[in-house]
Design a protein around this motif. Structure first.
Motif, PDB file in Angstrom:
ATOM      1  N   ALA A   1     -35.149 -28.983  52.209  1.00 20.68           N
ATOM      2  CA  ALA A   1     -34.858 -27.557  52.386  1.00 20.68           C
ATOM      3  C   ALA A   1     -35.006 -26.803  51.061  1.00 20.68           C
ATOM      4  O   ALA A   1     -35.591 -25.718  51.021  1.00 20.68           O
ATOM      5  N   ILE A   2     -34.491 -27.381  49.988  1.00 16.45           N
ATOM      6  CA  ILE A   2     -34.604 -26.742  48.669  1.00 16.45           C
ATOM      7  C   ILE A   2     -36.061 -26.671  48.243  1.00 16.45           C
ATOM      8  O   ILE A   2     -36.535 -25.636  47.762  1.00 16.45           O
TER       9      ILE A   2
ATOM     10  N   ASN B   1     -33.278 -32.311  55.663  1.00 13.26           N
ATOM     11  CA  ASN B   1     -32.309 -32.719  54.659  1.00 13.26           C
ATOM     12  C   ASN B   1     -32.299 -31.712  53.500  1.00 13.26           C
ATOM     13  O   ASN B   1     -33.205 -30.887  53.361  1.00 13.26           O
ATOM     14  N   ARG B   2     -31.285 -31.782  52.706  1.00 10.09           N
ATOM     15  CA  ARG B   2     -31.051 -30.814  51.627  1.00 10.09           C
ATOM     16  C   ARG B   2     -32.230 -30.741  50.664  1.00 10.09           C
ATOM     17  O   ARG B   2     -32.691 -29.669  50.305  1.00 10.09           O
ATOM     18  N   THR B   3     -32.729 -31.879  50.222  1.00 11.47           N
ATOM     19  CA  THR B   3     -33.820 -31.921  49.256  1.00 11.47           C
ATOM     20  C   THR B   3     -35.060 -31.231  49.802  1.00 11.47           C
ATOM     21  O   THR B   3     -35.703 -30.436  49.110  1.00 11.47           O
TER      22      THR B   3
END
Length: 170
Positions: A27-28, A23-25
């Motif tokens: 990955a960041i 998910n984006r979180t």
């Protein structure tokens, strides 16, 4: 009246929804952790570039100042420092180094030389470099304001200001 919104099923939507994705979180967070793991190496490269600049500034090629090759070397080292300082959020070092770039570029274009101004910029960069005793925000702002006065004294403008004025406005 309720309105229904339909999201068509596409191959990309199906792939994104499959198990195994990140998910984006996450990955960041992973990217930030990876970047942080390189900080020590970046700090070493900044230190090496600053040492090379200090050696260069201490030995101008002639009494009149730096040779064109030395001026280019200053810009190359500064470019490396700006890249790393910006990446690792060393704002003071980034600003001081960009200021030196603007000074060297202006001196080159004007065919003039000011050894003392270049030396002051390099010393300031050392003050703001990672590993140096930290300056408070007020002191850092004061030092950077003084560097800006050197550019003003020579009649040079900051490249960022020139870019901002040239930006196309809608």
């Amino acid at each position: 009246m309720k309105r229904l919104i339909h999201f068509p099923k596409t191959r990309l939507a199906e792939l994104a929804g499959e198990f195994g994705g990140v998910n984006r979180t996450d990955a960041i967070k992973g990217a930030q952790d990876e970047l942080e793991s390189m900080r020590q190496q970046a700090d070493a490269v900044i230190g090496e570039s600053l040492s090379a600049l200090e050696a260069l500034v201490a030995a101008p090629q002639g009494a009149a100042g730096f040779s064109p090759a030395q001026m280019t070397e200053i810009l190359v080292r500064c470019d490396q420092i700006v890249t790393l300082a910006g990446t690792f959020a060393y704002q003071g070092l980034d600003t001081a180094t960009r200021c030196l770039c603007d000074l060297v570029d202006g001196l080159q274009q004007g065919g003039t030389m000011d050894l003392a101004s270049i030396a002051v910029h390099v010393r300031t960069m050392r003050l703001l470099a990672p590993g140096s005793p930290p300056l408070g925000d007020a002191h850092q702002a004061m030092v950077l304001a003084e560097l800006a006065k050197i550019l003003t004294h020579h009649g040079f403008s900051r490249a960022s200001e020139v870019a901002d004025k040239a930006a196309v406005r809608p």
